[in-house]
Design an enzyme around this catalytic site. Sequence first.
Site, mmCIF file in Angstrom:
data_model
loop_
_atom_site.group_PDB
_atom_site.id
_atom_site.type_symbol
_atom_site.label_atom_id
_atom_site.label_comp_id
_atom_site.label_asym_id
_atom_site.label_seq_id
_atom_site.Cartn_x
_atom_site.Cartn_y
_atom_site.Cartn_z
ATOM 1 N N ALA A 33 -36.539 9.372 26.769
ATOM 2 C CA ALA A 33 -37.404 9.095 27.732
ATOM 3 C C ALA A 33 -36.611 8.433 28.855
ATOM 4 O O ALA A 33 -37.068 8.019 29.627
ATOM 5 C CB ALA A 33 -38.403 8.122 27.124
ATOM 6 N N ALA A 34 -34.948 8.807 28.766
ATOM 7 C CA ALA A 34 -34.341 8.258 29.732
ATOM 8 C C ALA A 34 -34.949 8.775 31.139
ATOM 9 O O ALA A 34 -35.141 8.334 32.060
ATOM 10 C CB ALA A 34 -32.879 8.486 29.606
ATOM 11 N N GLY A 35 -34.911 10.330 30.953
ATOM 12 C CA GLY A 35 -35.258 11.119 32.182
ATOM 13 C C GLY A 35 -36.617 10.514 32.491
ATOM 14 O O GLY A 35 -36.966 10.652 33.747
ATOM 15 N N ASP A 36 -37.444 10.523 31.887
ATOM 16 C CA ASP A 36 -38.847 10.179 32.115
ATOM 17 C C ASP A 36 -39.257 9.017 32.847
ATOM 18 O O ASP A 36 -39.997 8.815 33.589
ATOM 19 C CB ASP A 36 -39.675 10.181 30.624
HETATM 20 P P1 ATP Z 1 -33.908 12.321 28.051
HETATM 21 O O1 ATP Z 1 -34.102 14.047 27.729
HETATM 22 O O2 ATP Z 1 -33.058 11.819 27.044
HETATM 23 O O3 ATP Z 1 -35.111 11.728 28.465
HETATM 24 P P2 ATP Z 1 -32.326 13.452 30.502
HETATM 25 O O4 ATP Z 1 -31.540 14.405 29.938
HETATM 26 O O5 ATP Z 1 -33.543 14.017 31.083
HETATM 27 O O6 ATP Z 1 -32.738 12.236 29.446
HETATM 28 P P3 ATP Z 1 -30.396 11.748 31.649
HETATM 29 O O7 ATP Z 1 -29.639 12.588 32.820
HETATM 30 O O8 ATP Z 1 -29.785 11.687 30.326
HETATM 31 O O9 ATP Z 1 -31.982 12.405 31.354
HETATM 32 O O10 ATP Z 1 -30.780 10.269 32.146
HETATM 33 C C1 ATP Z 1 -31.576 9.920 33.088
HETATM 34 C C2 ATP Z 1 -31.323 8.767 33.742
HETATM 35 O O11 ATP Z 1 -31.434 7.703 32.735
HETATM 36 C C3 ATP Z 1 -30.010 8.747 34.420
HETATM 37 O O12 ATP Z 1 -29.923 9.378 35.587
HETATM 38 C C4 ATP Z 1 -29.593 7.135 34.312
HETATM 39 O O13 ATP Z 1 -30.090 6.782 35.299
HETATM 40 C C5 ATP Z 1 -30.406 6.728 32.792
HETATM 41 N N1 ATP Z 1 -29.295 6.899 31.727
HETATM 42 C C6 ATP Z 1 -29.225 7.860 30.898
HETATM 43 N N2 ATP Z 1 -28.328 7.565 30.045
HETATM 44 C C7 ATP Z 1 -27.844 6.209 30.357
HETATM 45 C C8 ATP Z 1 -26.860 5.298 29.638
HETATM 46 N N3 ATP Z 1 -26.115 5.550 28.620
HETATM 47 N N4 ATP Z 1 -26.587 4.164 30.410
HETATM 48 C C9 ATP Z 1 -27.159 3.977 31.502
HETATM 49 N N5 ATP Z 1 -28.254 4.734 32.215
HETATM 50 C C10 ATP Z 1 -28.572 5.850 31.449
HETATM 51 O O1 RIB Z 2 -38.511 13.115 27.203
HETATM 52 C C1 RIB Z 2 -38.864 12.697 25.829
HETATM 53 C C2 RIB Z 2 -40.098 13.260 25.230
HETATM 54 O O2 RIB Z 2 -39.552 14.818 25.185
HETATM 55 C C3 RIB Z 2 -40.329 12.675 23.770
HETATM 56 O O3 RIB Z 2 -41.192 11.604 23.860
HETATM 57 C C4 RIB Z 2 -40.990 13.893 23.251
HETATM 58 O O4 RIB Z 2 -42.207 13.825 22.988
HETATM 59 C C5 RIB Z 2 -40.455 15.257 24.071
HETATM 60 O O5 RIB Z 2 -41.404 15.541 24.827
#
Ligand code: ATP
Ligand code: RIB
Length: 309
Positions: free
Chosen positions: A249-252
Site C-alpha cells: 500500500a505504499a503506492g495507495d
Molecule cells: P505497492 O505496490 O507496494 O503499494 P508501488 O509499487 O505502487 O507500491 P512505489 O513506487 O513502491 O509504489 O512507492 C510509492 C511511494 O511510496 C513512493 O513514491 C515513495 O514516496 C514511497 N515509498 C515506497 N518505498 C519507500 C521506501 N523504501 N522509503 C521511503 N518511501 C518509500
Molecule cells: O496495493 C496493495 C494492495 O494490492 C493490497 O492491499 C492487495 O489487496 C492488492 O489489491
Amino acid sequence: MNKVCVLGSINMDLVVKVNEIPRIGETILSKSFEKIAGGKGANQAIAARRCGAEVSMIAKIGKDENGKILKSKLEEDKISTECVFEDEKEATGMAFIMVNESGNNSIVVVSGSNMAINEEEIDTSIQKIKEADIVIAQFETAEEMTLKVFKKAKELGKVTILNPAPAKKINDELLKVTDIIVPNETEAEVLTGVTVNNLDEANEAGKVFLEKGVKFVVITLGSKGAAVIGKDFCEIVPAYKVNAIDTTAAGDSFIGGVSSKLDFKNINKENLIDTVSFGNKVSSIAVQRKGAQPSIPYLKEVKEVYGDY
Ligand code: ATP
Ligand code: RIB
C-alpha cells in the site's frame, strides 16, 4: 476539503511474513499469518479520507463475512459506502501477500466480486461522481467500467486520476479521459515500453502518456520518490529516508494523500510537485508499518512527523 470518489477494489489480504520469497518448486516455512483489510481501491479511499478528504467508494463485495468486515472498515473511517454493492455469486476479493525481510512483497489477487461491478451499478452511482472533485480508479475492477466512470467524470468537469495497477496494456481511449496517471516503474514500462531507471527515461515514458492525452504523469519510484512530468517539465521529488518494513500500500497511500491535497481547480508544475512531496510523506509513514489499511496514517500523524504542510 477535497471530495474524492474512488472506483476500486476491496480485498481481504492474507499476509505471510517470509525470509525470502520462495522460488518455483521451493517450499518454505513462515512463522506468521494475518488477515488484513486491503484492496487498492479501498486503501486509496482510506488514505484520502485519513488525510482529510471527503470520500465515497464505488465498489462490490460478496455476500460473505469478509465483505461485511471490509465494508465496516470503510465506515469506521467515515467513507460513504452507499455505492458499495453486493454480488450474489462472487466472493469478496482476496489478495495473497508474501512480505520478505526487507519489506518487499509479492501479491496474487483473486478479484472475485471486484470484477463483477456492472453498468447498471455504475449508473446508480452517478450522484457520487457528481458530488466529487476528483475521481480515482485502478485496474482491479473491469476496464470498461473505469472508462464509463471516467467519461462521465470528464463530462461533469471532474479531475480523473488513473493508477494503472496491476500492470496491463490498456485501450488508449481511457488515457484520453485521464488527467493524471500514476504508475510505478513496472507499470510505466508495461504501458509505454520504456524502462524507467533515471530522470531521462522517466521523461521519455511520461511523454508517451502525454502524447496520448494525459495531462500530467507521476511515476512512483519506491525509495527514490516520484517523477513528475508535464508538457514542459520533468522533476524527481525525492522520497523520505526511512526504514521500510512492509511496502504494501505504499503506492495507495501515496495516491490517496495526493488526491486529498491536489489543487484540482488549477493543477500546475509548482502545486503538483508540492502535492507529490506530501504523497511521499504519507507513504513514508505507511512503509514503516505492517499491512495495507492499518499502515495508512492520519493527517495528524503526518503533521507530527513532518510539521505543518
Ligand atoms: P505497492 O505496490 O507496494 O503499494 P508501488 O509499487 O505502487 O507500491 P512505489 O513506487 O513502491 O509504489 O512507492 C510509492 C511511494 O511510496 C513512493 O513514491 C515513495 O514516496 C514511497 N515509498 C515506497 N518505498 C519507500 C521506501 N523504501 N522509503 C521511503 N518511501 C518509500
Ligand atoms: O496495493 C496493495 C494492495 O494490492 C493490497 O492491499 C492487495 O489487496 C492488492 O489489491
